[in-house]
Design an enzyme around this catalytic site. Structure first.
Site, PDB file in Angstrom:
ATOM      1  N   ARG A 237      16.836  30.615  33.253  1.00 15.34           N
ATOM      2  CA  ARG A 237      17.884  29.035  33.119  1.00 15.34           C
ATOM      3  C   ARG A 237      17.065  28.431  33.564  1.00 15.34           C
ATOM      4  O   ARG A 237      16.562  28.925  35.572  1.00 15.34           O
ATOM      5  CB  ARG A 237      19.067  29.313  33.361  1.00 15.34           C
ATOM      6  CG  ARG A 237      19.644  29.550  31.533  1.00 15.34           C
ATOM      7  CD  ARG A 237      19.413  28.588  30.424  1.00 15.34           C
ATOM      8  NE  ARG A 237      20.163  29.379  29.040  1.00 15.34           N
ATOM      9  CZ  ARG A 237      19.683  29.952  28.145  1.00 15.34           C
ATOM     10  NH1 ARG A 237      18.410  30.187  28.673  1.00 15.34           N
ATOM     11  NH2 ARG A 237      20.506  30.315  26.989  1.00 15.34           N
ATOM     12  N   GLU A 266      16.729  19.897  29.914  1.00 16.58           N
ATOM     13  CA  GLU A 266      15.620  20.186  29.239  1.00 16.58           C
ATOM     14  C   GLU A 266      15.737  18.802  27.722  1.00 16.58           C
ATOM     15  O   GLU A 266      17.485  19.306  27.294  1.00 16.58           O
ATOM     16  CB  GLU A 266      15.406  21.333  28.168  1.00 16.58           C
ATOM     17  CG  GLU A 266      15.310  22.458  29.276  1.00 16.58           C
ATOM     18  CD  GLU A 266      15.497  24.200  28.693  1.00 16.58           C
ATOM     19  OE1 GLU A 266      15.977  24.353  27.299  1.00 16.58           O
ATOM     20  OE2 GLU A 266      15.028  24.667  29.117  1.00 16.58           O
ATOM     21  N   HIS A 285      10.947  26.004  25.952  1.00 22.04           N
ATOM     22  CA  HIS A 285      11.501  27.074  25.967  1.00 22.04           C
ATOM     23  C   HIS A 285      11.687  28.041  24.415  1.00 22.04           C
ATOM     24  O   HIS A 285      12.537  27.327  23.935  1.00 22.04           O
ATOM     25  CB  HIS A 285      13.357  26.421  25.578  1.00 22.04           C
ATOM     26  CG  HIS A 285      14.274  27.030  25.942  1.00 22.04           C
ATOM     27  ND1 HIS A 285      15.666  26.830  27.026  1.00 22.04           N
ATOM     28  CD2 HIS A 285      14.260  29.054  25.939  1.00 22.04           C
ATOM     29  CE1 HIS A 285      16.380  27.765  27.033  1.00 22.04           C
ATOM     30  NE2 HIS A 285      15.542  29.164  26.334  1.00 22.04           N
TER      31      HIS A 285
HETATM   32  C1  DGY Z   1      18.672  32.157  24.557  1.00 21.70           C
HETATM   33  O1  DGY Z   1      19.272  33.101  23.329  1.00 21.70           O
HETATM   34  O2  DGY Z   1      19.609  32.250  25.614  1.00 21.70           O
HETATM   35  C2  DGY Z   1      17.655  31.813  25.152  1.00 21.70           C
HETATM   36  O3  DGY Z   1      17.409  30.971  25.964  1.00 21.70           O
HETATM   37  C3  DGY Z   1      17.189  31.168  23.846  1.00 21.70           C
HETATM   38  O4  DGY Z   1      15.820  31.426  23.709  1.00 21.70           O
END
Ligand code: DGY
Length: 324
Positions: A237, A266, A285
């Site tokens: 993250r 984002e 992402h």
């Molecule tokens: C999640 O599932 O948390 C991922 O970041 C999505 O790609």
């Protein structure tokens, strides 16, 4: 009567149909206050909530007094106020297993493209710059047999270690809350404290979730500890990293390059300094974003909501302790 739910994500037709067999579904575009206001009655009576990429906070929960279960189409659940859910005994379901291999693939793509400058040199070819034999200004650095440091040895960390160890002959260092017996046995992964990992790794790969403890875990001090030749990868993250410190480290040559799938904000703002750096590979992402995996995640989230509203929380539940 079927329980009512709010769906805040478009799903494939067959999954939408499956939901409709079990629930009365109100589909909304997002969870913004004006949307909630517009569908106030549906939110007031909904027992379930399914979607992704929207904040589910105490203010929203107030508008949903009947809510019993939420199901996110993601493994990460940092968009949810878990304390507020727990206080109301609302279940939170997620999709931890179905995306593991796909995200690990994405991380290897970032490792390879940052080290071999794949995006940058492919751009130069398209720009017509490949007009004679290439010189050293097109060269990258090797990946195979370099040391990979993995911060966070969960399912994705393990799948990454497997690729790096068996595919690329890389020694693995890792840092996690506890020793990972399987990683040590299968990949000879070596547990070490964070500072040692930062100092010794050629590739520093971050696969941590965002929590209060991990926020800005990697900043100026940590970048200063890394090798000048290190490549930093973040596929966990964005806010786990102090992005200003990352930009400085890249600009000052404190680290060699970065491959990033996640960002503090984002979508990444178009004026982000990261975008002007040639030694940054920035992805939107896409960790789990393949047709197959996104379908499997959506199917898993649908099943999770059906299970949760039927009191089944043996798997994929973040807070099973609140089950009645
Ligand atoms: C999640 O599932 O948390 C991922 O970041 C999505 O790609």
């Amino acid at each position: 009567m079927k329980p009512s739910i709010i769906l805040y994500k478009a799903l494939p037709d067959n999954l939408q149909q499956r939901l409709a067999e079990h629930f009365t579904v109100t589909q909304v575009a997002n969870l913004k206050p004006e949307t909630v206001q517009q569908h106030a009655e549906a939110f007031a009576t909904a027992q379930g909530l399914l979607g992704s990429s929207e904040k589910v906070d105490a203010a929203l929960l107030e508008k949903m007094p009947q809510l019993r279960a939420t199901s996110t189409v993601s493994v990460g659940y940092d968009n949810f106020d878990v304390d507020a859910l727990n206080a109301r005994k609302i279940l939170l379901m997620h999709t931890p297993t179905v995306l593991t291999e796909t995200v690990a693939d994405t991380i290897m793509a970032l490792v390879l493209s940052s080290a071999r400058r794949v995006v940058e040199v492919a751009g130069r070819v398209k720009a017509g710059e490949w007009t004679s034999g290439i010189g050293t200004d097109w060269f990258g650095i090797d990946v195979h047999h370099k040391t990979m440091g993995i911060i966070g040895m969960g399912r994705i960390g393990l799948a990454l270690a497997q690729r790096a160890h068996f595919g690329f002959g890389m020694p693995i260092l890792y840092n996690a809350r506890r020793h990972h017996v399987e990683a040590e046995a299968r990949f000879q992964a070596r547990y070490c404290d964070l500072n040692t990992l930062l100092q010794e790794s050629d590739f520093v790969c971050l696969v941590l979730p965002l929590t209060e403890e991990t926020h800005h875990l990697i900043g100026k001090t940590q970048f200063a500890m890394m090798k000048k030749s290190a490549i930093f990868i973040n596929a966990g993250r964005g806010p786990v990293v102090d992005e200003n410190a990352l930009v400085e480290a890249l600009q000052n040559g404190e680290i060699h390059a970065a491959g990033l799938d996640v960002f503090e904000k984002e979508p990444l703002p178009v004026d982000s300094s990261l975008l002007s750096l040639p030694n940054v590979v920035a992805l939107p992402h896409i960790g789990s974003a393949t047709h197959e995996t996104r379908y499997n995640m959506a199917a898993c989230a649908v099943d999770n909501l059906i299970d949760a509203l039927n009191g089944k929380v043996e798997k994929n539940c973040v807070n099973p302790q609140v089950a009645g």
